[in-house]
Design an enzyme around this catalytic site. Structure first.
Site, short mmCIF file in Angstrom:
data_model
loop_
_atom_site.label_atom_id
_atom_site.label_comp_id
_atom_site.label_asym_id
_atom_site.label_seq_id
_atom_site.Cartn_x
_atom_site.Cartn_y
_atom_site.Cartn_z
N LEU A 126 16.32 -110.95 -19.10
CA LEU A 126 15.19 -111.24 -19.98
C LEU A 126 15.28 -112.70 -20.44
O LEU A 126 15.52 -113.00 -21.60
CB LEU A 126 15.20 -110.28 -21.17
CG LEU A 126 15.06 -108.80 -20.79
CD1 LEU A 126 15.23 -107.91 -22.02
CD2 LEU A 126 13.72 -108.54 -20.12
N HIS A 127 15.03 -113.62 -19.51
CA HIS A 127 15.23 -115.04 -19.78
C HIS A 127 14.38 -115.52 -20.96
O HIS A 127 14.90 -115.99 -21.98
CB HIS A 127 14.89 -115.87 -18.53
CG HIS A 127 15.65 -115.52 -17.31
ND1 HIS A 127 17.01 -115.75 -17.18
CD2 HIS A 127 15.25 -114.95 -16.14
CE1 HIS A 127 17.41 -115.35 -15.99
NE2 HIS A 127 16.37 -114.86 -15.33
#
Length: 302
Positions: free
Chosen positions: A232-233
Protein backbone atom coordinates in the site's frame (compact mmCIF):
# COMPACT_ATOMS: atom_id res chain seq x y z
CA UNK A 1 -10.51 22.54 22.38
CA UNK A 2 -11.06 20.74 19.06
CA UNK A 3 -8.19 21.01 16.60
CA UNK A 4 -9.42 22.22 13.20
CA UNK A 5 -8.81 19.96 10.19
CA UNK A 6 -5.48 20.57 8.47
CA UNK A 7 -5.56 21.89 4.88
CA UNK A 8 -4.08 19.39 2.42
CA UNK A 9 -3.40 19.47 -1.32
CA UNK A 10 -2.82 16.14 -3.09
CA UNK A 11 -0.77 15.62 -6.26
CA UNK A 12 -1.59 12.27 -7.88
CA UNK A 13 -0.80 10.25 -11.01
CA UNK A 14 -3.97 8.19 -11.13
CA UNK A 15 -3.05 4.71 -9.92
CA UNK A 16 -5.05 2.24 -7.86
CA UNK A 17 -3.15 3.00 -4.67
CA UNK A 18 -3.50 6.75 -5.36
CA UNK A 19 -7.27 6.23 -5.42
CA UNK A 20 -7.18 4.37 -2.11
CA UNK A 21 -5.15 7.19 -0.56
CA UNK A 22 -7.64 9.78 -1.85
CA UNK A 23 -10.58 7.77 -0.48
CA UNK A 24 -8.88 7.59 2.92
CA UNK A 25 -8.13 11.33 3.02
CA UNK A 26 -11.59 12.34 1.83
CA UNK A 27 -13.09 10.49 4.80
CA UNK A 28 -10.49 11.61 7.36
CA UNK A 29 -11.94 14.08 9.92
CA UNK A 30 -8.46 15.48 10.66
CA UNK A 31 -7.96 16.63 7.06
CA UNK A 32 -9.56 19.37 4.97
CA UNK A 33 -8.94 18.35 1.40
CA UNK A 34 -8.45 21.63 -0.44
CA UNK A 35 -7.85 20.33 -3.94
CA UNK A 36 -6.24 17.63 -6.06
CA UNK A 37 -3.76 18.15 -8.88
CA UNK A 38 -2.75 15.50 -11.38
CA UNK A 39 0.46 14.65 -13.15
CA UNK A 40 1.72 12.13 -15.70
CA UNK A 41 2.90 8.85 -14.19
CA UNK A 42 0.74 5.78 -13.90
CA UNK A 43 -1.52 7.24 -16.61
CA UNK A 44 -1.73 10.57 -18.43
CA UNK A 45 -2.44 13.68 -16.37
CA UNK A 46 -5.90 13.95 -17.96
CA UNK A 47 -6.72 10.32 -17.16
CA UNK A 48 -5.41 10.83 -13.63
CA UNK A 49 -7.88 13.69 -13.20
CA UNK A 50 -10.79 11.46 -14.22
CA UNK A 51 -9.58 8.81 -11.80
CA UNK A 52 -9.20 11.32 -8.96
CA UNK A 53 -12.71 12.66 -9.53
CA UNK A 54 -14.15 9.14 -9.51
CA UNK A 55 -12.18 8.17 -6.39
CA UNK A 56 -13.52 11.23 -4.57
CA UNK A 57 -17.08 10.44 -5.68
CA UNK A 58 -16.79 6.93 -4.29
CA UNK A 59 -15.74 8.48 -0.96
CA UNK A 60 -18.77 10.79 -1.02
CA UNK A 61 -16.83 13.91 -2.06
CA UNK A 62 -18.49 15.71 -4.97
CA UNK A 63 -16.97 19.15 -4.55
CA UNK A 64 -13.18 19.08 -4.10
CA UNK A 65 -11.66 20.62 -7.26
CA UNK A 66 -9.37 18.47 -9.39
CA UNK A 67 -6.95 20.23 -11.77
CA UNK A 68 -4.98 18.68 -14.62
CA UNK A 69 -1.24 19.23 -14.35
CA UNK A 70 1.99 18.43 -16.16
CA UNK A 71 1.53 16.10 -19.12
CA UNK A 72 5.20 15.21 -19.44
CA UNK A 73 8.49 15.28 -17.49
CA UNK A 74 10.84 18.25 -17.42
CA UNK A 75 13.64 16.81 -19.53
CA UNK A 76 12.98 13.27 -20.72
CA UNK A 77 10.46 11.35 -22.78
CA UNK A 78 7.08 10.53 -21.29
CA UNK A 79 6.75 7.01 -19.89
CA UNK A 80 3.49 5.75 -18.42
CA UNK A 81 3.69 3.03 -15.81
CA UNK A 82 0.14 1.66 -16.27
CA UNK A 83 -1.22 2.97 -19.60
CA UNK A 84 -3.99 0.35 -19.48
CA UNK A 85 -5.46 2.40 -16.57
CA UNK A 86 -6.67 -0.38 -14.22
CA UNK A 87 -8.50 2.01 -11.88
CA UNK A 88 -10.65 3.41 -14.69
CA UNK A 89 -11.47 -0.10 -15.83
CA UNK A 90 -12.57 -0.96 -12.30
CA UNK A 91 -14.33 2.25 -11.28
CA UNK A 92 -15.77 3.77 -14.45
CA UNK A 93 -16.17 7.43 -15.39
CA UNK A 94 -16.78 10.31 -12.95
CA UNK A 95 -19.95 12.36 -12.92
CA UNK A 96 -18.17 15.73 -13.11
CA UNK A 97 -15.22 17.23 -14.88
CA UNK A 98 -11.91 18.79 -13.85
CA UNK A 99 -11.44 22.44 -12.99
CA UNK A 100 -10.48 25.00 -15.65
CA UNK A 101 -7.37 25.92 -13.67
CA UNK A 102 -4.11 24.02 -14.15
CA UNK A 103 -2.59 22.05 -11.29
CA UNK A 104 0.55 24.21 -11.04
CA UNK A 105 -1.49 27.41 -10.86
CA UNK A 106 -3.81 25.79 -8.33
CA UNK A 107 -0.85 24.84 -6.15
CA UNK A 108 0.58 28.34 -6.28
CA UNK A 109 -2.76 30.02 -5.53
CA UNK A 110 -3.42 27.82 -2.49
CA UNK A 111 0.12 28.21 -1.13
CA UNK A 112 0.03 31.99 -1.51
CA UNK A 113 -3.47 32.29 -0.03
CA UNK A 114 -2.55 30.34 3.12
CA UNK A 115 1.21 30.80 3.62
CA UNK A 116 2.74 28.25 5.97
CA UNK A 117 -0.50 26.28 6.34
CA UNK A 118 -0.99 23.96 3.36
CA UNK A 119 0.50 20.45 3.40
CA UNK A 120 1.20 18.75 0.08
CA UNK A 121 0.96 14.99 -0.42
CA UNK A 122 2.92 14.06 -3.55
CA UNK A 123 1.93 10.62 -4.86
CA UNK A 124 3.44 10.79 -8.35
CA UNK A 125 6.37 12.35 -10.19
CA UNK A 126 7.27 15.78 -8.79
CA UNK A 127 6.90 17.66 -12.08
CA UNK A 128 4.09 19.94 -10.88
CA UNK A 129 5.98 20.84 -7.73
CA UNK A 130 9.19 21.58 -9.66
CA UNK A 131 7.30 23.80 -12.11
CA UNK A 132 5.57 25.63 -9.26
CA UNK A 133 8.97 26.11 -7.60
CA UNK A 134 10.39 27.62 -10.80
CA UNK A 135 7.51 30.11 -10.85
CA UNK A 136 7.67 30.86 -7.12
CA UNK A 137 11.13 30.44 -5.54
CA UNK A 138 9.61 31.16 -2.11
CA UNK A 139 7.40 28.07 -2.34
CA UNK A 140 9.39 26.08 0.26
CA UNK A 141 8.40 28.71 2.83
CA UNK A 142 4.82 29.02 1.60
CA UNK A 143 4.04 25.30 1.96
CA UNK A 144 3.96 23.98 5.51
CA UNK A 145 5.47 20.65 4.46
CA UNK A 146 5.60 18.04 1.70
CA UNK A 147 5.08 14.32 2.23
CA UNK A 148 6.18 12.38 -0.85
CA UNK A 149 5.92 8.71 -1.74
CA UNK A 150 9.32 8.63 -3.38
CA UNK A 151 12.69 6.94 -3.48
CA UNK A 152 14.46 3.71 -2.63
CA UNK A 153 17.56 3.63 -0.45
CA UNK A 154 18.35 0.19 0.98
CA UNK A 155 16.10 -1.78 -1.35
CA UNK A 156 15.76 -2.39 -5.07
CA UNK A 157 13.65 -0.15 -7.26
CA UNK A 158 10.26 -1.02 -8.69
CA UNK A 159 10.76 0.30 -12.22
CA UNK A 160 14.52 -0.35 -12.61
CA UNK A 161 16.82 -2.25 -10.27
CA UNK A 162 17.97 1.09 -8.83
CA UNK A 163 15.03 3.50 -9.04
CA UNK A 164 11.57 3.97 -7.57
CA UNK A 165 8.85 4.79 -10.12
CA UNK A 166 7.81 8.31 -9.05
CA UNK A 167 11.40 9.54 -9.05
CA UNK A 168 12.46 7.68 -12.21
CA UNK A 169 9.58 9.11 -14.25
CA UNK A 170 10.96 12.63 -13.67
CA UNK A 171 14.38 12.52 -11.96
CA UNK A 172 15.17 16.15 -12.79
CA UNK A 173 12.03 17.39 -11.05
CA UNK A 174 12.67 15.25 -7.98
CA UNK A 175 16.26 16.46 -7.67
CA UNK A 176 15.20 20.11 -7.93
CA UNK A 177 12.57 19.63 -5.22
CA UNK A 178 15.00 17.82 -2.90
CA UNK A 179 17.55 20.63 -3.29
CA UNK A 180 15.08 23.48 -2.69
CA UNK A 181 14.71 23.48 1.09
CA UNK A 182 11.14 22.21 1.50
CA UNK A 183 10.21 20.68 4.85
CA UNK A 184 9.90 17.31 3.18
CA UNK A 185 9.29 13.78 4.44
CA UNK A 186 10.06 10.92 2.08
CA UNK A 187 8.08 7.69 2.37
CA UNK A 188 10.20 5.35 0.28
CA UNK A 189 9.91 1.78 -0.98
CA UNK A 190 11.99 0.75 2.04
CA UNK A 191 8.91 1.23 4.25
CA UNK A 192 6.00 0.98 1.82
CA UNK A 193 6.95 -2.62 1.07
CA UNK A 194 6.47 -3.46 4.75
CA UNK A 195 2.77 -2.45 4.65
CA UNK A 196 0.86 -4.89 2.46
CA UNK A 197 -2.82 -5.77 2.12
CA UNK A 198 -3.18 -9.43 3.01
CA UNK A 199 -6.26 -11.60 3.46
CA UNK A 200 -7.18 -10.20 6.88
CA UNK A 201 -7.06 -6.58 5.73
CA UNK A 202 -9.05 -7.32 2.58
CA UNK A 203 -11.67 -9.06 4.71
CA UNK A 204 -12.12 -5.87 6.74
CA UNK A 205 -12.81 -3.91 3.55
CA UNK A 206 -15.22 -6.56 2.31
CA UNK A 207 -17.07 -6.66 5.64
CA UNK A 208 -17.20 -2.86 5.79
CA UNK A 209 -19.01 -2.65 2.44
CA UNK A 210 -16.69 0.12 1.27
CA UNK A 211 -17.89 1.40 -2.13
CA UNK A 212 -15.90 -0.27 -4.93
CA UNK A 213 -13.11 -1.40 -2.62
CA UNK A 214 -15.34 -3.75 -0.58
CA UNK A 215 -16.60 -5.73 -3.59
CA UNK A 216 -13.10 -5.72 -5.12
CA UNK A 217 -11.67 -7.11 -1.86
CA UNK A 218 -14.40 -9.76 -1.70
CA UNK A 219 -13.59 -10.81 -5.26
CA UNK A 220 -9.91 -11.17 -4.42
CA UNK A 221 -10.78 -13.25 -1.37
CA UNK A 222 -12.81 -15.67 -3.48
CA UNK A 223 -9.82 -16.50 -5.65
CA UNK A 224 -8.73 -20.08 -5.33
CA UNK A 225 -5.08 -19.21 -5.32
CA UNK A 226 -3.43 -17.51 -2.38
CA UNK A 227 -4.23 -13.80 -2.15
CA UNK A 228 -1.15 -11.85 -3.29
CA UNK A 229 0.55 -9.42 -0.96
CA UNK A 230 -0.33 -5.93 -2.20
CA UNK A 231 1.96 -3.13 -0.94
CA UNK A 232 0.00 0.00 0.00
CA UNK A 233 2.54 2.55 -1.20
CA UNK A 234 0.42 5.71 -1.50
CA UNK A 235 -2.02 4.92 1.35
CA UNK A 236 0.98 4.62 3.68
CA UNK A 237 2.21 8.07 2.62
CA UNK A 238 -1.29 9.44 3.26
CA UNK A 239 -1.39 7.81 6.70
CA UNK A 240 2.03 9.27 7.60
CA UNK A 241 0.80 12.72 6.55
CA UNK A 242 -2.29 12.36 8.76
CA UNK A 243 -0.35 11.04 11.76
CA UNK A 244 3.41 11.50 11.78
CA UNK A 245 3.64 9.28 14.88
CA UNK A 246 3.03 6.27 12.63
CA UNK A 247 6.65 6.73 11.58
CA UNK A 248 8.54 4.90 14.31
CA UNK A 249 11.95 5.85 12.97
CA UNK A 250 13.23 8.69 10.82
CA UNK A 251 16.64 9.70 9.65
CA UNK A 252 17.57 13.13 8.44
CA UNK A 253 19.99 13.53 5.56
CA UNK A 254 20.49 15.37 2.29
CA UNK A 255 19.15 13.36 -0.65
CA UNK A 256 20.09 13.69 -4.32
CA UNK A 257 18.84 11.97 -7.45
CA UNK A 258 21.19 10.38 -9.96
CA UNK A 259 20.64 12.22 -13.24
CA UNK A 260 23.07 10.48 -15.59
CA UNK A 261 22.42 7.01 -16.97
CA UNK A 262 25.92 5.75 -17.59
CA UNK A 263 25.31 2.64 -15.50
CA UNK A 264 21.52 2.49 -15.67
CA UNK A 265 21.19 4.37 -12.37
CA UNK A 266 19.20 7.38 -13.56
CA UNK A 267 16.45 8.09 -11.04
CA UNK A 268 18.16 6.41 -8.10
CA UNK A 269 18.00 8.29 -4.80
CA UNK A 270 21.14 8.52 -2.71
CA UNK A 271 22.23 10.03 0.59
CA UNK A 272 24.26 13.06 -0.50
CA UNK A 273 26.63 13.69 2.39
CA UNK A 274 29.19 14.71 -0.24
CA UNK A 275 27.10 17.80 -1.06
CA UNK A 276 27.41 20.17 1.93
CA UNK A 277 25.11 22.76 0.37
CA UNK A 278 22.15 20.42 -0.06
CA UNK A 279 19.47 20.71 2.66
CA UNK A 280 18.52 17.70 4.76
CA UNK A 281 15.15 16.00 4.41
CA UNK A 282 13.36 13.51 6.65
CA UNK A 283 13.34 9.89 5.49
CA UNK A 284 10.79 7.58 7.08
CA UNK A 285 12.81 4.47 7.91
CA UNK A 286 10.36 2.33 9.92
CA UNK A 287 6.64 2.09 10.62
CA UNK A 288 4.46 -0.36 12.54
CA UNK A 289 2.72 -2.23 9.69
CA UNK A 290 -0.11 -3.53 11.90
CA UNK A 291 -0.86 -0.05 13.25
CA UNK A 292 -0.88 1.43 9.75
CA UNK A 293 -3.13 -1.29 8.35
CA UNK A 294 -5.55 -0.85 11.26
CA UNK A 295 -5.61 2.92 10.76
CA UNK A 296 -6.23 2.59 7.02
CA UNK A 297 -8.96 -0.01 7.43
CA UNK A 298 -10.72 2.09 10.08
CA UNK A 299 -10.54 5.18 7.90
CA UNK A 300 -11.75 3.47 4.74
CA UNK A 301 -14.66 1.70 6.45
CA UNK A 302 -15.76 4.61 8.65
Amino acid sequence: MTTPPRPVLVDTDGGLDDALALHYLARCPDIRLLAVGTVHGNVTAAAAARNALRALELAGDHSTPVAIGSAEPLAQALQLRHPDDPFAALAGKPGRGPSDQGAVEQMLDLARACPGEVELLALGPMTNLARALAAEPDLPRLLRRVVAMAGAFDTTGNITPHAETNVRLDPDAADQVLAAGFAITLVSLDVTRTVAAGRGWLQQLADGAVPLWGPAAAMLLQARDQVPSLPLHDPLAAAVLVDEHLALERRTAPVAVVLDDRHGHRGATRIATDDPGRPAVAITSAVDPDAVLARLAAGLTA
